[in-house]
Write an enzyme that holds these catalytic residues in place. Structure first.
Site, mmCIF file in Angstrom:
data_model
loop_
_atom_site.group_PDB
_atom_site.id
_atom_site.type_symbol
_atom_site.label_atom_id
_atom_site.label_comp_id
_atom_site.label_asym_id
_atom_site.label_seq_id
_atom_site.Cartn_x
_atom_site.Cartn_y
_atom_site.Cartn_z
ATOM 1 N NE ARG A 119 -3.958 0.612 1.683
ATOM 2 C CZ ARG A 119 -5.084 0.732 2.215
ATOM 3 N NH1 ARG A 119 -5.346 1.209 3.480
ATOM 4 N NH2 ARG A 119 -6.068 -0.053 1.757
ATOM 5 C CG HIS A 165 -8.506 0.360 -2.978
ATOM 6 N ND1 HIS A 165 -7.684 -0.761 -2.733
ATOM 7 C CD2 HIS A 165 -9.274 0.765 -1.874
ATOM 8 C CE1 HIS A 165 -7.839 -1.148 -1.129
ATOM 9 N NE2 HIS A 165 -8.656 -0.138 -0.887
ATOM 10 C CD GLN A 169 -13.012 -1.790 -0.784
ATOM 11 O OE1 GLN A 169 -12.037 -1.879 0.356
ATOM 12 N NE2 GLN A 169 -14.175 -2.322 -0.510
ATOM 13 C CG ASP A 172 -13.208 6.737 -1.218
ATOM 14 O OD1 ASP A 172 -13.482 6.491 0.190
ATOM 15 O OD2 ASP A 172 -12.315 6.571 -1.858
ATOM 16 C CB CYS A 194 -13.760 1.380 -0.218
ATOM 17 S SG CYS A 194 -13.298 3.027 0.051
ATOM 18 N NE ARG A 216 -10.147 -5.198 0.378
ATOM 19 C CZ ARG A 216 -9.529 -4.249 0.981
ATOM 20 N NH1 ARG A 216 -9.842 -3.332 1.062
ATOM 21 N NH2 ARG A 216 -8.120 -4.489 0.500
#
Ligand code: CP
Ligand code: NVA
Length: 301
Positions: free
Chosen positions: A104, A131, A134, A219, A259, A287
């Site tokens: 990340r 991402h 996700q 988001d 997310c 996830r």
């Protein structure tokens, strides 16, 4: 050691068929948990986090344990990466000792550079641009609740950020239409938009984008690293909140996803995110399942 490992730096590292396969495999793993199934026994995942995480860290770590392996949490502060050791040397050395690397990072190029020099699969656990993990979980969640997303309409309302870019890629790969409503100065990057072709449509208002949508997604207004822009972003995004009026413009059985982490009262009202159309907790849990399917896929090749 495989000199040509499969990476997952982006959704585009998969074919559409592989994307659908991973979703279906994740649903299977979730519904038939077998503690004796340990395909990654003795295998090690290194996880490098330049930014904070709850879901990504825990889901990868738990997933590796479920599969009989283990995961190492590495922060640049505690490794030589933080003191300037080159990515080239770091990728070569770390990949000589572990079976998979998840990163990340701030810059997307850090993940692609690692992939270039790593002898084991590299997974993007979020960058400034994408991402993809996700999106695997979001799509698994849609398939579970509503079936295949092909031909459906998804409304993205808010920032044209890393999540929005991955939605643009997913729209083309899984054949759905993405409606986007973002303030003029926070549009997604042109290269992601042009690659999505006919699968993307832009709207001037959140209400128009949500019309007839099967899934509404948003988001945070200020992503990690943009905390200092919070106030100016609150002003720019004030008409881009998903609230009950927006949801009522969507199809009656539309789902809501985010997310997480979320800011209730900013990008989404509490009424919507905690309401009956919201599937955020299944989305977060997925996830775990979908990344197990991803690890199995990447490490069994
Ligand atoms: N959604 C997501 O990636 O969450 P974390 O930042 O907690 O990993
Ligand atoms: N866009 C958000 C996603 C967090 C999971 C960020 O980059 O901070």
């Amino acid at each position: 050691m495989n000199m040509n490992p499969r990476h997952f730096t982006s959704l585009l590292d998969l074919s559409s068929e592989e994307f659908r396969h991973i979703i279906h495999r994740a649903i299977e793993l979730k519904n038939n948990r077998d503690p004796n199934y340990q395909p990654l026994k003795g295998r090690v995942l290194a996880m490098i986090f330049e930014k904070s995480s709850t879901r990504t860290r825990i889901s990868f770590e738990a997933g590796m344990v479920h599969f009989g392996g283990s995961a190492l949490f590495l922060s640049p502060r505690d490794t030589q990466l933080g003191r300037g050791e080159s990515m080239h040397d770091s990728a070569k050395v770390i990949s000589s000792m572990v079976d998979c690397i998840m990163l990340r990072t701030d810059k997307h190029e850090t993940v692609t550079t690692f992939a270039q020099y790593s002898s084991v699969p590299v997974i993007n656990g979020l960058t400034d641009k994408q991402h993809p993990c996700q999106l695997l979980a979001d799509m698994q969640t849609y398939f579970e609740f509503r079936g295949d997303i092909r031909g459906k309409t998804v409304a993205w309302i808010g920032d044209g950020n890393n999540m929005c870019h991955s939605y643009l890629q997913a729209a083309k790969m899984l054949d759905f239409t993405l409606h986007i409503a973002c303030p003029a100065q926070y549009q997604p990057l042109p290269e992601f938009v042009s690659d999505a072709g006919k699968h993307v449509k832009f709207f001037d208002s959140a209400l128009a984008a949500a019309k007839n949508a099967d899934l509404c997604v948003t988001d945070v207004w200020a992503s990690m690293g943009q905390e200092e822009e919070q106030k100016q972003r609150e002003l720019a995004f004030k008409h881009y909140q998903i609230n009950a009026e927006i949801m009522s413009s969507a199809n009656h059985d539309a789902l809501f996803m985010h997310c997480l982490p979320a800011h209730r009262g900013e990008e989404v009202t509490a009424e919507v995110i905690d309401g009956l159309q919201s599937v955020i907790y299944a989305e977060a849990e997925n996830r775990l399942h979908v990344q197990k399917a991803l690890l199995e896929f990447l490490l069994s090749i």
